[in-house]
Motif scaffolding. Structure first.
Motif, mmCIF file in Angstrom:
data_model
loop_
_atom_site.group_PDB
_atom_site.id
_atom_site.type_symbol
_atom_site.label_atom_id
_atom_site.label_comp_id
_atom_site.label_asym_id
_atom_site.label_seq_id
_atom_site.Cartn_x
_atom_site.Cartn_y
_atom_site.Cartn_z
ATOM 1 N N ASN A 38 0.825 -1.210 0.000
ATOM 2 C CA ASN A 38 0.000 0.000 0.000
ATOM 3 C C ASN A 38 0.855 1.253 0.000
ATOM 4 O O ASN A 38 0.540 2.241 -0.679
ATOM 5 N N GLY A 72 -8.009 10.464 3.530
ATOM 6 C CA GLY A 72 -6.805 9.771 3.981
ATOM 7 C C GLY A 72 -6.463 10.022 5.427
ATOM 8 O O GLY A 72 -5.852 9.177 6.084
ATOM 9 N N ILE A 127 -6.029 6.197 6.347
ATOM 10 C CA ILE A 127 -4.672 5.679 6.523
ATOM 11 C C ILE A 127 -4.402 5.251 7.968
ATOM 12 O O ILE A 127 -3.895 4.145 8.207
#
Length: 204
Positions: free
Chosen positions: A99, A129, A133
């Motif tokens: 990723n 994100g 994330i």
């Protein structure tokens, strides 16, 4: 299942969180630096995602289609990476590095093509994100912890006394259950943002 307990768990597993972050950053650096070398590996994956994205954009309700795809894809992968961590943490490592490499590769490729990096980061990555994330990093950290505990338990098989077997599986599985719930919630919110705010920002 309280959020407070979830945060306490993250503090408890902070070493794995740092390792998770380190592997992800290493993947980003590799994707950014080894662009030409990785192109043959990553381009087919990126083209497949672009094809899916194109099909979703043509659906009757693009926002809903993107939301369902993004949420299910991220949630399923994140929960799997926790469970597959039992294989000595191998899958979370691969998941994090891959990723990271894709992200680093995309940023470098966009930069080399003259793309506006401010728009790419602020419009394309940051809105969703900032939630997505960390959620993925947390899931991978739990997978790494699972793998560590498996290896530790195998090392304790020869212990004669029960108290010498120091792996507390009950505590881990309870914390992993809490993490699975809050990670899913975070990815649900991130998918809403990505399929609405990010979706419209990148088209302006």
């Amino acid at each position: 299942m309280s959020f407070r307990r979830f945060i306490q768990d993250l503090v408890l597993y902070r070493k794995m969180m740092l390792i998770s972050l380190g592997l992800f950053v290493a993947g980003i650096i590799m994707g950014n630096v080894l662009t030409s070398f990785l192109s043959a590996l990553l381009e087919p994956q990126i083209e497949a995602l672009q094809e899916v994205s194109g099909n979703l954009s043509q659906s009757a309700s693009p926002e809903l289609s993107f939301f369902i795809f993004i949420f299910l894809n991220n949630a399923v992968k994140s929960l799997l990476v926790i469970g597959l961590g039992a294989l000595f943490g191998f899958m979370p490592i691969v998941f994090l590095v891959m990723n990271g490499m894709v992200l680093g590769y995309l940023v470098q490729a966009a930069s080399s093509q003259g793309a506006d990096m401010f728009d790419l980061i602020v419009k394309g990555l940051l809105p969703h994100g900032i939630i997505e994330i960390p959620a993925i990093l947390i899931a991978a950290a739990y997978g790494l912890q699972f793998g560590y505990l498996v290896m530790k338990s195998l090392g304790k098989l020869g212990a004669r006394e029960r108290h010498e077997r120091s792996v507390k599986w009950g505590e881990y599985f309870r914390s992993a259950g809490r993490a699975a719930i809050w990670i899913t919630v975070a990815l649900f919110v991130a998918a809403i943002i990505e399929s609405t705010i990010t979706f419209h920002l990148v088209q302006t």
